[in-house]
Design a protein around this motif. Sequence first.
Motif, PDB file in Angstrom:
ATOM      1  N   GLU A   1      -9.511  14.590  -6.875  1.00 23.84           N
ATOM      2  CA  GLU A   1      -9.568  13.131  -6.933  1.00 23.84           C
ATOM      3  C   GLU A   1      -8.310  12.563  -6.292  1.00 23.84           C
ATOM      4  OE1 GLU A   1     -10.143  11.992 -11.012  1.00 23.84           O
ATOM      5  OE2 GLU A   1     -12.103  12.989 -11.125  1.00 23.84           O
ATOM      6  N   GLN A   2      -8.490  11.504  -5.538  1.00 24.35           N
ATOM      7  CA  GLN A   2      -7.386  10.827  -4.865  1.00 24.35           C
ATOM      8  C   GLN A   2      -7.160   9.484  -5.553  1.00 24.35           C
ATOM      9  OE1 GLN A   2      -7.875  10.506  -0.571  1.00 24.35           O
ATOM     10  NE2 GLN A   2      -7.189   8.403  -0.703  1.00 24.35           N
ATOM     11  N   PHE A   3      -5.891   9.134  -5.779  1.00 25.68           N
ATOM     12  CA  PHE A   3      -5.611   7.844  -6.401  1.00 25.68           C
ATOM     13  C   PHE A   3      -4.213   7.363  -6.036  1.00 25.68           C
ATOM     14  CE2 PHE A   3      -4.111  10.934  -9.480  1.00 25.68           C
ATOM     15  CZ  PHE A   3      -2.915  10.394  -9.949  1.00 25.68           C
ATOM     16  N   TYR A   4      -3.982   6.086  -6.300  1.00 28.09           N
ATOM     17  CA  TYR A   4      -2.679   5.447  -6.107  1.00 28.09           C
ATOM     18  C   TYR A   4      -2.257   4.851  -7.442  1.00 28.09           C
ATOM     19  CZ  TYR A   4      -3.646   5.819  -1.126  1.00 28.09           C
ATOM     20  OH  TYR A   4      -3.924   6.312   0.123  1.00 28.09           O
ATOM     21  N   LEU A   5      -0.967   4.719  -7.643  1.00 22.93           N
ATOM     22  CA  LEU A   5      -0.464   4.123  -8.878  1.00 22.93           C
ATOM     23  C   LEU A   5      -0.589   2.610  -8.817  1.00 22.93           C
ATOM     24  CD1 LEU A   5       2.722   6.282  -9.485  1.00 22.93           C
ATOM     25  CD2 LEU A   5       0.414   6.596 -10.401  1.00 22.93           C
ATOM     26  N   PRO A   6      -0.820   1.964  -9.946  1.00 25.45           N
ATOM     27  CA  PRO A   6      -1.008   2.539 -11.279  1.00 25.45           C
ATOM     28  C   PRO A   6      -2.424   3.102 -11.450  1.00 25.45           C
ATOM     29  CG  PRO A   6      -1.176   0.159 -11.405  1.00 25.45           C
ATOM     30  CD  PRO A   6      -0.863   0.491  -9.963  1.00 25.45           C
ATOM     31  N   ASP A   7      -2.535   4.167 -12.225  1.00 21.91           N
ATOM     32  CA  ASP A   7      -3.818   4.810 -12.468  1.00 21.91           C
ATOM     33  C   ASP A   7      -3.698   5.651 -13.733  1.00 21.91           C
ATOM     34  OD1 ASP A   7      -5.864   7.162 -12.104  1.00 21.91           O
ATOM     35  OD2 ASP A   7      -6.476   5.636 -10.646  1.00 21.91           O
ATOM     36  N   ASP A   8      -4.776   5.713 -14.515  1.00 20.40           N
ATOM     37  CA  ASP A   8      -4.720   6.468 -15.778  1.00 20.40           C
ATOM     38  C   ASP A   8      -4.698   7.980 -15.569  1.00 20.40           C
ATOM     39  OD1 ASP A   8      -7.375   6.786 -15.022  1.00 20.40           O
ATOM     40  OD2 ASP A   8      -8.207   6.136 -16.936  1.00 20.40           O
ATOM     41  N   ARG A   9      -4.876   8.441 -14.321  1.00 18.66           N
ATOM     42  CA  ARG A   9      -4.773   9.882 -14.039  1.00 18.66           C
ATOM     43  C   ARG A   9      -3.327  10.332 -13.816  1.00 18.66           C
ATOM     44  NH1 ARG A   9      -9.522   9.313  -9.716  1.00 18.66           N
ATOM     45  NH2 ARG A   9      -8.422   7.347  -9.594  1.00 18.66           N
ATOM     46  N   TRP A  10      -2.416   9.388 -13.643  1.00 17.74           N
ATOM     47  CA  TRP A  10      -1.021   9.716 -13.367  1.00 17.74           C
ATOM     48  C   TRP A  10      -0.401  10.632 -14.432  1.00 17.74           C
ATOM     49  CZ3 TRP A  10       2.475  10.994 -10.338  1.00 17.74           C
ATOM     50  CH2 TRP A  10       3.844  10.805 -10.579  1.00 17.74           C
TER      51      TRP A  10
ATOM     52  N   CYS B   1      -2.000  19.450  -8.528  1.00 17.05           N
ATOM     53  CA  CYS B   1      -1.702  18.116  -8.024  1.00 17.05           C
ATOM     54  C   CYS B   1      -0.895  18.208  -6.731  1.00 17.05           C
ATOM     55  CB  CYS B   1      -0.944  17.294  -9.063  1.00 17.05           C
ATOM     56  SG  CYS B   1       0.720  17.907  -9.410  1.00 17.05           S
ATOM     57  N   ALA B   2      -0.819  17.094  -6.035  1.00 13.15           N
ATOM     58  CA  ALA B   2      -0.006  16.966  -4.831  1.00 13.15           C
ATOM     59  C   ALA B   2       0.154  15.477  -4.556  1.00 13.15           C
ATOM     60  CB  ALA B   2      -0.670  17.654  -3.637  1.00 13.15           C
ATOM     61  N   ARG B   3       1.094  15.163  -3.664  1.00 16.23           N
ATOM     62  CA  ARG B   3       1.217  13.774  -3.237  1.00 16.23           C
ATOM     63  C   ARG B   3       1.404  13.736  -1.728  1.00 16.23           C
ATOM     64  NH1 ARG B   3       7.201  11.682  -5.276  1.00 16.23           N
ATOM     65  NH2 ARG B   3       8.375  12.721  -3.632  1.00 16.23           N
TER      66      ARG B   3
ATOM     67  N   MET C   1      -0.024   8.540  -2.095  1.00 14.82           N
ATOM     68  CA  MET C   1      -1.396   8.924  -2.415  1.00 14.82           C
ATOM     69  C   MET C   1      -1.263  10.173  -3.280  1.00 14.82           C
ATOM     70  SD  MET C   1      -4.185  10.708   0.124  1.00 14.82           S
ATOM     71  CE  MET C   1      -4.078   9.400   1.310  1.00 14.82           C
ATOM     72  N   HIS C   2      -1.879  10.172  -4.445  1.00 16.67           N
ATOM     73  CA  HIS C   2      -1.815  11.321  -5.341  1.00 16.67           C
ATOM     74  C   HIS C   2      -3.150  12.043  -5.342  1.00 16.67           C
ATOM     75  CE1 HIS C   2       2.106  10.358  -7.026  1.00 16.67           C
ATOM     76  NE2 HIS C   2       1.738   9.095  -6.855  1.00 16.67           N
ATOM     77  N   LEU C   3      -3.091  13.357  -5.412  1.00 14.41           N
ATOM     78  CA  LEU C   3      -4.277  14.200  -5.488  1.00 14.41           C
ATOM     79  C   LEU C   3      -4.238  14.961  -6.806  1.00 14.41           C
ATOM     80  CD1 LEU C   3      -4.113  15.679  -1.885  1.00 14.41           C
ATOM     81  CD2 LEU C   3      -5.463  13.724  -2.655  1.00 14.41           C
ATOM     82  N   LEU C   4      -5.365  14.999  -7.478  1.00 14.76           N
ATOM     83  CA  LEU C   4      -5.456  15.700  -8.755  1.00 14.76           C
ATOM     84  C   LEU C   4      -6.646  16.642  -8.699  1.00 14.76           C
ATOM     85  CD1 LEU C   4      -4.514  16.051 -11.722  1.00 14.76           C
ATOM     86  CD2 LEU C   4      -6.071  14.163 -12.314  1.00 14.76           C
ATOM     87  N   GLY C   5      -6.396  17.934  -8.871  1.00 17.83           N
ATOM     88  CA  GLY C   5      -7.457  18.935  -8.920  1.00 17.83           C
ATOM     89  C   GLY C   5      -7.941  19.087 -10.347  1.00 17.83           C
ATOM     90  N   ILE C   6      -9.267  19.023 -10.524  1.00 19.64           N
ATOM     91  CA  ILE C   6      -9.851  19.069 -11.865  1.00 19.64           C
ATOM     92  C   ILE C   6     -10.992  20.084 -11.901  1.00 19.64           C
ATOM     93  CG2 ILE C   6     -11.080  17.747 -13.641  1.00 19.64           C
ATOM     94  CD1 ILE C   6      -9.714  15.246 -12.497  1.00 19.64           C
ATOM     95  N   LYS C   7     -10.953  20.948 -12.897  1.00 19.78           N
ATOM     96  CA  LYS C   7     -12.003  21.952 -13.110  1.00 19.78           C
ATOM     97  C   LYS C   7     -12.570  21.745 -14.512  1.00 19.78           C
ATOM     98  CE  LYS C   7     -13.856  26.279 -12.656  1.00 19.78           C
ATOM     99  NZ  LYS C   7     -14.645  26.796 -11.607  1.00 19.78           N
TER     100      LYS C   7
END
Length: 142
Positions: free
Chosen positions: A7-16, A60-62, A47-53
């Motif tokens: 998932e890709q997101f930018y702050l603010p975001d509840d995945r942070w 994660c990465a940015r 841009m933040h990346l979050l890997g979810i299984k």
Amino acid sequence: MTHFRIEQFYLPDDRWPKCQAIRKTVFIEEQRVPEALEWDAEDGGAMHLLGIKHGTPIACARVLYNGYIGRMAVLPEWRRQGVGLCMLQSAIEGCRALSVPCVRLSAQVHAIDFYRRAGFKVTSEPYLDANILHVDMQLELI
């Protein structure tokens, strides 16, 4: 390779907080990076990346606006399963979307071959960052 979603997101975001927890586990606890060095102002515009299984955050990465990839971390139990490569490929695609001519990153020396396999080239002599030996690397996109 394990199947998971990114998932890709930018702050603010509840995945942070999930990204923060991964970075704390890998960088601060495992690699002993001082907490003051881990958190910086770059997170706000990245841009933040979050890997979810199966609903569990595993990586994660940015990606910064200038095509710099950083803070890429995979939790220990998910390493050597292709997660890091998928995260890196997703980050590179994020850089392509920014239309930057090249992707840059600071690689821990032990990970040089990982990044070389993805096409990156070493562009500096080794240096210490957070008491860990690193080199600068880049990948030409054009």
